[in-house]
Enzyme design. Sequence first.
Site, PDB file in Angstrom:
ATOM      1  N   ASP A  14       0.879  -1.163   0.000  1.00 48.75           N
ATOM      2  CA  ASP A  14       0.000   0.000   0.000  1.00 48.75           C
ATOM      3  C   ASP A  14       0.927   1.227   0.000  1.00 48.75           C
ATOM      4  O   ASP A  14       2.146   1.108   0.213  1.00 48.75           O
ATOM      5  CB  ASP A  14      -0.917  -0.011   1.227  1.00 48.75           C
ATOM      6  CG  ASP A  14      -2.138   0.897   1.015  1.00 48.75           C
ATOM      7  OD1 ASP A  14      -2.068   1.795   0.141  1.00 48.75           O
ATOM      8  OD2 ASP A  14      -3.146   0.723   1.712  1.00 48.75           O
TER       9      ASP A  14
HETATM   10  C1  BGC Z   1      -4.999   3.354   0.317  1.00 49.30           C
HETATM   11  C2  BGC Z   1      -5.097   2.457  -0.907  1.00 49.30           C
HETATM   12  C3  BGC Z   1      -4.911   3.284  -2.156  1.00 49.30           C
HETATM   13  C4  BGC Z   1      -3.566   4.008  -2.068  1.00 49.30           C
HETATM   14  C5  BGC Z   1      -3.281   4.884  -3.288  1.00 49.30           C
HETATM   15  C6  BGC Z   1      -3.756   4.210   0.312  1.00 49.30           C
HETATM   16  O1  BGC Z   1      -3.800   5.157   1.324  1.00 49.30           O
HETATM   17  O2  BGC Z   1      -5.045   2.571   1.486  1.00 49.30           O
HETATM   18  O3  BGC Z   1      -6.335   1.812  -0.926  1.00 49.30           O
HETATM   19  O4  BGC Z   1      -4.999   2.470  -3.289  1.00 49.30           O
HETATM   20  O5  BGC Z   1      -3.575   4.855  -0.932  1.00 49.30           O
HETATM   21  O6  BGC Z   1      -4.115   5.972  -3.326  1.00 49.30           O
END
Ligand code: BGC
Length: 696
Positions: free
Chosen positions: A217
């Site tokens: 993530d």
């Molecule tokens: C989230 C993800 C997301 C990523 C990119 C993170 O903070 O947990 O679900 O895809 O950011 O935006």
Amino acid sequence: MIALSTMEKAALCSGLDAWRTKPAKDIPSVRMADGPNGLRFETEEDGTKSVARATCFPSACLLACSFDTELLEEMGAAMAKEARSKGVDLILGPSVNIKRNPLCGRNFEYFSEDPVLSGEMGAALVRGLQGGGVGATLKHFALNNQEKARLSSDSIADERAKREIYLKSFEIAISKSDPWAVMTAYNKIDGVYASENQELLGILKKEWGYGGLAMSDWGAVCDRIAGIEAGLDLEMPADSGFRARLISKAVDSGDLSITALDQAAKRVAKLGEKAEKARENPTSLIDIKAHHDLARRIAAESMVLLKNENGLLPLDPSQTFGVVGEFAKKPRYQGGGASNVHPTKLPNFLDELEASGISYELSDGEFRSETVIAFLGQPISYDSEGYDRPSMSLPESQVALLEKLSSMGKKVIALIFAGGAVETPWIGLVDCAIMCYLPGQGASGAALDVLFGKVNPSGKLAESFPKSYGDVLSKDFFGQEKVIEYRESVFVGYRHYQTAGIKVAFPFGHGLSYTSVEYSELLLEKREEGAFASFTLKNTGNVYGAEVCQLYVSPPASPVPRPVIELKAFKKIGLQPGEEATLSFDLKENDFSFWDPKERGWRTVGGFHKIIVGASSEDFRLQGQIWIEGDVCAAFAPFDFAGLSRESFEALLGRKVVEHQALPITRFSTLKEIRLTRVGRLIEKLVKKQSGNGEA
Ligand code: BGC
């Protein structure tokens, strides 16, 4: 692999910028974008960031209520077209985390409290996207079931809860759709960050044989070397090149095996190949209106008719209706954070009434008309990333409004907009209630279609609606900052309510229709591996309607505590009045088994298993039983719902719960942890001093 130097391989393992992977020699860069419910395509011009317009489809909380895999494939295909038109190769979604507790802030992005429904819905969306030439990313792997302290919390669950509930949704989605990527969660599991968790990534790649890319993530990597060794191929987003140097140095010093780095770089390269191949297909022009209509249709086919007293719905469009509530003018249609989409259009309910020539009077409570459509729901701030939902209730002012309308003798139709289950103590004050969740940009049109019968509602709740939050088994073990103990084990949602005999306001799988159906002729047959079930369904009403048939299995007494019923399969079918159809299900051996933590494998209790065909987890229409051969003898092991102590949890885990150490301090440490060190206290003092806070 490809003739790359160690440094070049290492460079492949982290992003080029916020949304792209790094290219190398003949390996292309891959462009990503968020988008579980529509494309979130960020652009930057002269330092100003903006998000391009895209169709905002319903959030997963509503999508799951459709129980319709074909519909989700259709949505995925439409999203793929929009993604391809922007040069996006990989979508960061869908999310198949389980709704462990109704207050999780990102429940609106998740499908269900049930792993079979979550996994099947996730798989359908992935198939739709990938069939359209865009990769999908299954996230957030795994045990990411609350937002509070998500960067540092440690999820601790027993092996059965992991295998039967929290990993199950991923296992199903992966086996039925083979997503291009899997994104690891921010949190720790058993004290180790998901992004460097050997056990977790081992299950994914070795046990399930997943051949795609494991990526982090955003900013979720703590120890990159441990991550590569464990199987985390790609870290996102970009760093300054620091990681590549670190990785390459670790290989040179022998702290990281070159085989592990090769594996990671190979998977990044493979992702590039897939993207390159998909780009060969021509992109098609996007029909913005057709996509809006699709978003509206998906929402209408997913909304759940909770209550319809005296068949008040559908409404007669020749009447005049009262309309109350801010969301009639300003639709409440999506959640915040990474999934937030910039919609192509957003008609409100009044626009839709006018376009259909239906007369209405808008008021804040004083009406002349007899029937009032009330737009209710929770504030927009409730559903987002980084924090949890403050409560399951509707604002007091809305309940007061319902009391007032009821005392005036009005017939009230409540439309509820929220990212998750709500408490409904006010249900007696309304004649009808429709759970709309977060329906995307077609929200208002979809509500109109259901209210006036253009669409016969067929959505079913993908989560239980308890009478009050106090009935939720995980309520005392949710929202912790350090260790989150999943003491309720496998008893999540209806698995708890049904087994403990707790009456809910609306059960999992519940949803009314403007027609009626009759179930008959259940036939069960034992197959060499598993079983076969079939039955007949007839539309006995006067209008076309679709029914979601749910198949639950109830196991015999088992040597471990098991839920009294578990959903194993479902099918949605549309029937004309008087029409009937035969539905059949193939149940696999695994549909009857439980995870044995001692043997570390799936086991089946030999004995009669009940097969229940239901219209909800409480509304059983047909039942039979079938003898299943097993490798474990029947025995009875009760679960002590009232005594979820640390001791009994430790007995379940087979070890002590260890609170993770505050030290060493990393960039994921909380301020409270940093304050525990001498340097931390010094920094705090300085910061306070600089901010002019005299206390220091
Ligand atoms: C989230 C993800 C997301 C990523 C990119 C993170 O903070 O947990 O679900 O895809 O950011 O935006």
